[in-house]
Design a protein around this motif. Structure first.
Motif, PDB file in Angstrom:
ATOM      1  N   THR A  43      40.702  68.067  60.199  1.00 31.24           N
ATOM      2  CA  THR A  43      42.085  67.816  59.806  1.00 31.24           C
ATOM      3  C   THR A  43      42.804  69.151  59.666  1.00 31.24           C
ATOM      4  OG1 THR A  43      41.418  67.753  57.466  1.00 31.24           O
ATOM      5  CG2 THR A  43      41.634  65.647  58.607  1.00 31.24           C
ATOM      6  N   TYR A  45      45.459  71.992  58.054  1.00 32.05           N
ATOM      7  CA  TYR A  45      45.495  72.552  56.694  1.00 32.05           C
ATOM      8  C   TYR A  45      46.640  71.980  55.868  1.00 32.05           C
ATOM      9  CZ  TYR A  45      45.720  75.960  52.928  1.00 32.05           C
ATOM     10  OH  TYR A  45      45.748  76.553  51.690  1.00 32.05           O
ATOM     11  N   ARG A  49      48.297  64.418  51.472  1.00 36.44           N
ATOM     12  CA  ARG A  49      47.031  64.226  50.759  1.00 36.44           C
ATOM     13  C   ARG A  49      46.253  63.013  51.281  1.00 36.44           C
ATOM     14  NH1 ARG A  49      44.680  65.997  45.990  1.00 36.44           N
ATOM     15  NH2 ARG A  49      43.120  64.549  45.173  1.00 36.44           N
ATOM     16  N   ALA A  52      44.282  63.958  54.218  1.00 33.94           N
ATOM     17  CA  ALA A  52      43.176  64.836  53.819  1.00 33.94           C
ATOM     18  C   ALA A  52      42.049  64.023  53.173  1.00 33.94           C
ATOM     19  CB  ALA A  52      43.676  65.901  52.855  1.00 33.94           C
ATOM     20  N   GLN A  79      35.704  69.751  54.358  1.00 31.16           N
ATOM     21  CA  GLN A  79      37.090  69.442  54.684  1.00 31.16           C
ATOM     22  C   GLN A  79      37.871  69.218  53.384  1.00 31.16           C
ATOM     23  OE1 GLN A  79      38.588  69.676  57.502  1.00 31.16           O
ATOM     24  NE2 GLN A  79      36.951  69.717  59.020  1.00 31.16           N
ATOM     25  N   SER A  81      41.546  70.091  53.570  1.00 37.12           N
ATOM     26  CA  SER A  81      42.840  70.737  53.825  1.00 37.12           C
ATOM     27  C   SER A  81      43.215  71.677  52.687  1.00 37.12           C
ATOM     28  CB  SER A  81      43.912  69.674  54.084  1.00 37.12           C
ATOM     29  OG  SER A  81      43.517  68.849  55.175  1.00 37.12           O
TER      30      SER A  81
END
Length: 251
Positions: A43, A45, A49, A52, A79, A81
């Motif tokens: 994913t 950056y 949310r 993410a 991961q 983000s």
């Protein structure tokens, strides 16, 4: 690469360690770890949310499936983000699945956001097990000492070859566009070889400074030539002094 990671000594929060016959901090070849690396859900950056969170769930699912199919898998990807709590959640669940080598995703983006970079690494190191080794992706050579000082144990290769295609020569302090700075006439393969030697040298340089308890000195030298390094170090000193002092030797 073997499973057990041993910490031999500290220089501040930086860790001088060993993975089998590999001394860390080290440069890891992406191709050599493919057979022990779990798949993940990549994913970006700076995303919402909810996306993410989905990426973290999918990454954990893929890591669990990989572990069931290949018990020798030792490395997975964190991961989450830009959300530190999601990164910590992801890292802890990957540890529970039996992974003790964790790659921090979005390394290139983190280098452009010094506050996020510092906060993430410090919080991961505080919340993950000491014998979990962290690997950073796409680190520029000038950043490797500071990242090691904060607790990163390894760096993925790849930037050496990437920059060679851009006709960029990397050095321990900065990168040179050979179209602008006529330092040498080399083809792409030769530039890649030089860049790889620089990566290996910087990793060795960091280890030697750790052994001599002078890594902080090296970082401050790098900060003179890199505003990004200087900014990250100031943030680290201002907001995470307790973390720095925990393993800093007294004279």
């Amino acid at each position: 690469m073997v499973e057990k990671f041993e910490i031999k000594s500290h220089d501040g929060p930086g860790r001088l360690g060993r993975l089998g016959d590999i001394q860390t901090p080290a440069i890891f070849n992406e191709k050599e770890i493919e057979n022990i690396l779990a798949d993940d859900e990549q994913t970006a950056y700076n995303i919402e949310r909810e996306i993410a969170e989905w990426g973290v769930r999918r990454t954990i699912e893929k890591a669990e499936n990989e572990k069931n199919q290949n018990p020798n898998s030792k490395i997975a990807v964190i991961q989450g983000s830009k959300y530190v709590d999601l990164r910590i959640e992801c890292g802890k669940k990957l540890e529970e699945l039996g992974y003790n080598g964790l790659i921090i995703a979005n390394g290139d983006d983190l280098l452009l956001h010094p506050r996020d970079l510092v906060n993430l690494i410090v919080e991961l190191r505080k919340n993950l097990k000491p014998n979990t080794y962290l690997i950073f992706t796409f680190a520029e050579c000038s950043f490797i000492p500071l990242l090691s000082y904060m607790g990163i144990d390894g760096f993925l290769s790849g930037s050496d070859e990437y920059y060679s295609y851009l006709n960029v020569l990397t050095t321990p302090t900065k990168n040179y566009d050979l179209e602008v700075y006529k330092l040498s006439e080399m083809n792409q393969k030769q530039i890649a070889e030089c860049n790889k030697k620089t990566l290996d040298f910087v990793a060795s340089e960091v280890r030697e400074h750790m052994k001599n308890k002078t890594l902080r000195n090296l970082i401050e030298e790098r900060g003179v030539t890199s505003p990004q390094n200087a900014s990250a170090l100031r943030i680290l000193d201002k907001y995470h002094q307790d973390y720095l002092q925990e393993n800093t030797q007294l004279y």
